[in-house]
Design an enzyme around this catalytic site. Structure first.
Site, short mmCIF file in Angstrom:
data_model
loop_
_atom_site.label_atom_id
_atom_site.label_comp_id
_atom_site.label_asym_id
_atom_site.label_seq_id
_atom_site.Cartn_x
_atom_site.Cartn_y
_atom_site.Cartn_z
N LYS A 153 0.88 -1.17 0.00
CA LYS A 153 0.00 0.00 0.00
C LYS A 153 0.91 1.22 0.00
CE LYS A 153 -3.92 1.94 2.54
NZ LYS A 153 -4.83 1.80 3.69
N ASP A 161 -7.02 -9.03 -2.89
CA ASP A 161 -7.99 -8.20 -2.17
C ASP A 161 -8.79 -7.40 -3.19
OD1 ASP A 161 -7.22 -9.15 0.27
OD2 ASP A 161 -6.38 -7.27 1.02
N ASP A 182 -11.80 1.39 -0.06
CA ASP A 182 -12.25 0.01 0.18
C ASP A 182 -13.73 -0.17 -0.17
OD1 ASP A 182 -9.73 -0.74 1.11
OD2 ASP A 182 -10.24 -0.44 3.21
C1 GLT Z 1 -6.74 -3.45 6.85
C2 GLT Z 1 -6.18 -3.03 5.52
C3 GLT Z 1 -6.31 -4.08 4.51
C4 GLT Z 1 -5.53 -5.31 4.82
C5 GLT Z 1 -6.02 -6.01 6.02
C6 GLT Z 1 -5.14 -7.20 6.33
S1 GLT Z 1 -6.18 -4.96 7.38
O1 GLT Z 1 -8.13 -3.48 6.80
O2 GLT Z 1 -6.85 -1.83 5.09
O3 GLT Z 1 -5.97 -3.62 3.24
O4 GLT Z 1 -5.69 -6.20 3.75
O5 GLT Z 1 -4.22 -6.94 7.33
MN MN Z 2 -6.25 -5.29 1.87
MN MN Z 3 -7.55 -0.89 1.37
#
Ligand code: GLT
Ligand code: MN
Ligand code: MN
Length: 385
Positions: free
Chosen positions: A185, A247, A259
């Site tokens: 990230k 993800d 998200d």
């Molecule tokens: C948190 C984060 C996510 C991660 C999770 C795993 S925790 O919510 O924003 O992107 O995947 O640790």
């Molecule tokens: Mn994530």
């Molecule tokens: Mn995220």
């Protein structure tokens, strides 16, 4: 009306306890929804058709729980899983909430914090194994800085490596056959997070003692925040056999980590991502779980949370059907084949100077990408079947 996109266990859709359990708090406002217990979440997810649930250690077991409390929580949770036929394919460690991690976990300047983080990860891995997990995710949310005055990033990266090397060696010695998936990230909660993208992670993995047991867990929102293509990140990971987990969510560029519900932004990006994962355009499909790391809008109550979860899965399934239709469309195939003439591997014939290559003639030819992209858009919009 018959549902043309029924969700089944074979879809291997998963959600984190922290995703549907998200209570809608943000840095400017408190929770808007009641807490759901892990058992309630398992039941709710099973009801909407998910195959599994993933968790951080502390999503299930609050930090500081006694051993008997821990055992009671785990056995209740296991009972709910078996009653509902739900799996736990992935587990992860919360290495970001406690104030001790304010300067990082594996990259903290204080070696006691690093040791605490590694021990916490070991305990979380044991929990994951007990629940049947085969993948362990590492998201280094606090592994970064606001200022580079405090430590040299090269030290941070070395400490990161040391911690992962220790965890790999220990896990291997237990004979669990687990795989680690590293999640990148670019920022948030730190100003700049080390190893900011999936590409950074792929290189970092080559520097570890046990690179074969480590891969990546790319997230749509995180690559998009960096202004990068999630499709390219995932393709690179797939191409080198490193897509260990994924993800899925949605994100608008230039914003905080949103998200959002899968496919709710950048539908075209989501379409090409699903096409890649399902393998409809060539190459084998991704066979791991389709994990949604997203949460419902803050406007929602608990019912809206389940709408959100259904929406993630349904959009994925619809896009999978659309991707198959796109790749089966004779006009699409025709354009792709007309461009395939120049894809022969570089070899002696191509490089040895015997074949005639006329750059001016080749340059005059249009590739029909406009038409092809319009066909993709029309498949996405459902006007071509
Ligand atoms: C948190 C984060 C996510 C991660 C999770 C795993 S925790 O919510 O924003 O992107 O995947 O640790
Ligand atoms: Mn994530
Ligand atoms: Mn995220």
């Amino acid at each position: 009306m018959i549902d043309q996109y029924p969700v089944t266990a074979a879809d291997r859709f998963t959600f984190g306890l922290w995703t549907v359990g998200n209570r809608g708090a943000d840095p400017f406002g408190s929770a808007v929804r009641p807490a759901l217990s892990p058992v309630e979440i398992v039941k709710g997810l099973a009801k909407v058709g998910a195959w599994g649930v993933n968790l951080h250690d502390n999503d299930l077991i609050p930090m500081g729980s006694s051993a008997p409390e821990r055992d009671r929580i785990v056995s209740e949770f296991k009972r709910a899983l078996s009653d509902c036929g739900m799996q736990v394919p992935m587990a992860t460690t919360n290495l970001f909430s406690h104030p001790v991690f304010k300067d990082g976990a594996f990259t903290a300047g204080d070696s006691r914090v690093r040791a605490f983080a590694v021990r916490k990860a070991m305990t979380a891995i044991e929990l994951g194994v007990e629940l049947g997990a085969t993948t362990i995710v590492f998201w280094g949310g606090r592994e970064g800085s606001e200022t580079d005055a405090l430590k040299d990033p090269r030290d941070a990266i070395r400490w990161y490596r040391e911690s992962l090397n220790h965890l790999c060696a220990w896990t291997k010695a237990q004979g669990w056959g687990l795989r680690f998936a590293l999640e990148a990230k670019p920022n948030e909660p730190r100003g700049d997070i080390y190893l900011a993208t999936t590409g950074h992670m792929l290189h970092f993995i080559t520097t570890l003692d046990h690179p074969q047991m480590c891969g990546v867990n790319p997230e749509v929102a995180h690559e998009t925040m960096a202004g990068l293509s999630m499709v390219h990140a995932v393709a690179q990971a797939m191409e080198c056999g490193k897509l260990f987990h994924i993800d899925l969510n949605a994100q608008r560029i230039g914003k905080y980590d949103q998200d959002l519900r899968f496919g709710s932004e950048d539908l075209k990006g989501a379409f090409f991502l699903v096409r890649l994962l399902e393998g409809t355009g060539g190459y084998p499909a991704y066979t791991g779980p389709r994990h949604f790391d997203a949460h419902a809008y803050r406007t929602e109550d608990v019912e809206g949370v389940w709408d959100f979860a259904r929406g993630c899965m349904r959009t994925y399934k619809i896009l999978a059907v659309r991707a198959r239709a796109f790749d089966g469309d004779p006009e699409v195939q025709g354009i792709l084949q007309s461009n395939a003439g120049g894809t022969a591997a570089l070899g002696d014939a191509a490089l040895g100077g015997t074949a005639q290559i006329d750059p001016d003639a080749i340059a005059t030819r249009g590739l029909r990408a406009e038409r092809l992209d319009q066909l993709a858009i029309e498949h996405i919009m459902g006007v071509r079947q």
